[in-house]
Design an enzyme around this catalytic site. Sequence first.
Site, PDB file in Angstrom:
ATOM      1  N   ASP A 141      -1.816   6.339   6.411  1.00  0.00           N
ATOM      2  CA  ASP A 141      -2.919   5.573   5.832  1.00  0.00           C
ATOM      3  C   ASP A 141      -3.255   4.496   6.863  1.00  0.00           C
ATOM      4  OD1 ASP A 141      -4.524   3.716   4.580  1.00  0.00           O
ATOM      5  OD2 ASP A 141      -3.217   3.436   2.843  1.00  0.00           O
ATOM      6  N   LYS A 151     -12.990  -1.848   6.402  1.00  0.00           N
ATOM      7  CA  LYS A 151     -12.401  -2.838   7.282  1.00  0.00           C
ATOM      8  C   LYS A 151     -13.042  -2.737   8.681  1.00  0.00           C
ATOM      9  CE  LYS A 151      -8.818  -2.394   4.114  1.00  0.00           C
ATOM     10  NZ  LYS A 151      -9.017  -3.466   3.163  1.00  0.00           N
ATOM     11  N   TRP A 208       0.806  -1.211   0.000  1.00  0.00           N
ATOM     12  CA  TRP A 208       0.000   0.000   0.000  1.00  0.00           C
ATOM     13  C   TRP A 208       0.838   1.258   0.000  1.00  0.00           C
ATOM     14  CZ3 TRP A 208      -4.620   1.245  -1.522  1.00  0.00           C
ATOM     15  CH2 TRP A 208      -5.522   0.213  -1.750  1.00  0.00           C
TER      16      TRP A 208
END
Lengths: 373, 373
Positions: free
Chosen positions: B176, B200, B102
């Site tokens: 993030d 999530k 990511w």
Amino acid sequence: MTRRPFNFSAGPAALPEEVLQQVAREMLDWHGSGMSVMEMSHRGKEFIAICEQAEADLRELLAVPSHFRILFMQGGGLAENAIVPLNLSRGGQVDFVVTGSWSRKSAQEARRYADVHIAADASLSGAGAIPSPASWTLRPGTSYVHLCSNETIDGLEFHALPDLRALGCDAPLVIDFSSHVLSRPVDWSRVGLAFGGAQKNIGPAGLTLVIVREDLLGRALPICPSAFDYKTVAEAQSMYNTPPTFSIYVAGLVFQWLKRFEYGGQRGLAAIEQRNLDKATLLYDALDRSAVFENRVARECRSRMNVPFFLRGAHDTPALHQAFLDEARDRQLLQLKGHKSVGGMRASIYNAMSLDGVHALVDFLKDFETRHG
Amino acid sequence: MTRRPFNFSAGPAALPEEVLQQVAREMLDWHGSGMSVMEMSHRGKEFIAICEQAEADLRELLAVPSHFRILFMQGGGLAENAIVPLNLSRGGQVDFVVTGSWSRKSAQEARRYADVHIAADASLSGAGAIPSPASWTLRPGTSYVHLCSNETIDGLEFHALPDLRALGCDAPLVIDFSSHVLSRPVDWSRVGLAFGGAQKNIGPAGLTLVIVREDLLGRALPICPSAFDYKTVAEAQSMYNTPPTFSIYVAGLVFQWLKRFEYGGQRGLAAIEQRNLDKATLLYDALDRSAVFENRVARECRSRMNVPFFLRGAHDTPALHQAFLDEARDRQLLQLKGHKSVGGMRASIYNAMSLDGVHALVDFLKDFETRHG
């Protein structure tokens, strides 16, 4: 609850009751999967099946030709005002037809990325009417021509899309069809790209629909975020990033509801269009006959979806306006307040609004007039 | 259905059962309003109350200081990879700490807008560990430093955020935190901006959370779309464009579930953190004791949320891998397949995963080892 109230919200807007019931039923266990749709990986076979079915049903309903791609995106119509020029302007010239608040906003946003020209402006030619395409000042080098095919706030609708080629313009036509998508057919031979937020005729806010001709993919500016590059999204079947999965699922149920919808001996989009016509005729006729209320849009471009109306002349007082909204609410007629930028009242009568709902509103208008006229 | 299957999806991921039940109950009529939350205008008093409550509960749960703004946006983490540099890079230098898939993606996307420098790269210093902050090559003129505080695919987590000032760097830290938000407290004294997709630990995909220090607002590049300009969104209380209203509502129910969550004599975020610790310890201990399975991340930076694991040595065959997934599914242990970029298996044990679920997985690991080891 005997019946649900009639909800005239301009968006997010009423959804078909049977869709909401199905969503509630399937909330904890979608088709025996043991999962809510909200809990599924977007890359799992269950969700991929949901997404493919939704896309296929939408393609069938709107008769989208095979050389157009259907994209499920995020950001709403307002983000698309930037995403479209990021993808299609090539940093050059773009022409806008301004017929109300939304096309004006779109033009303003595009100035960040392109040389924007207002080819026509409804507000300059007497409000409440769409300037004739023959009068539009389209530029020979324009990358695309943008219009809003139904102005949600102002209540103007294009009942036919312009034929740009007949006007001597080779550029693709971009339409913002957020607030009347799926209420009538689209003439795809006249369209290069159509976009819309879902929250009127499709489903929950947060899903954005883009339908784009394949030859327009791959033109994005280098500053276009990957997640909003139409080519990238198309190549990944709308799964480049995690899509708004639950919203796509609800949209898919709305598409299935539309496919089985029957009215006036017809089925599907033809049936819903006929009911939309009947609803709009009923409401506009009542307004035109009223001594207390009025709609101010030229008859030939009145929206079938969004009907702004006002108190006439001496009746137009804040007290009477408030009385109208309060009494409406007491009668279970919800969200009739006009947009803050134009005032007055507005009835949005999208696909999910029944004929009964419009009859109830018309009865109330007459009753209100008898008591306050 | 006696009990729901245990769902280990990396996202969209399992939600608390009682939240799903409440969503189903309120689907046709939210609190007597006669509307589904999906059908409410975002400017009406009902939805504004829902949104304000969600924001207040989130602020309380994460102890967000008053000089930070909470924004509900769209586009997901991947869009934020562009939106953050559009807002904060000033077109200058930005430094990235790369610890997995990511953060690498984020750095790549930022190159569209800024001079990107990789200040540290976990893959160069032996995979499976986070390079020590003292080794990071931060630049004096950097506009911000970006890291991914929990790498969903690789299973690495920052258990403490770096103190950039102590490293001689005045720039704000951007994190993030998509895949571990609300699983533990955040040290806001070390953070300038935190962002994450909702799918999530928060709610449905399609909602993006941004928490930003007020002094960082108003720095957007002219090419930043209005809908993604943090200052514009903040000034409009996340209502500049139609927000993903239903997703915000579900997120708000998750926040309320978290506030009343009890475990180990604690309540709220402290309770969920303790349960997350217990779940992770249970699973990693089982993997470390196994002769068939292994996790390959250094112990000090193993994620509490995402646990990738692999078949060891000679056991690592496609047939045994498939047997594992098939048997798991038969035991109602769902979505355990690893990310396609790294293969193997992955158990995501977010907030909504119970201790029972992890016990069931550990029992299955042991049983599978007995039969196939």
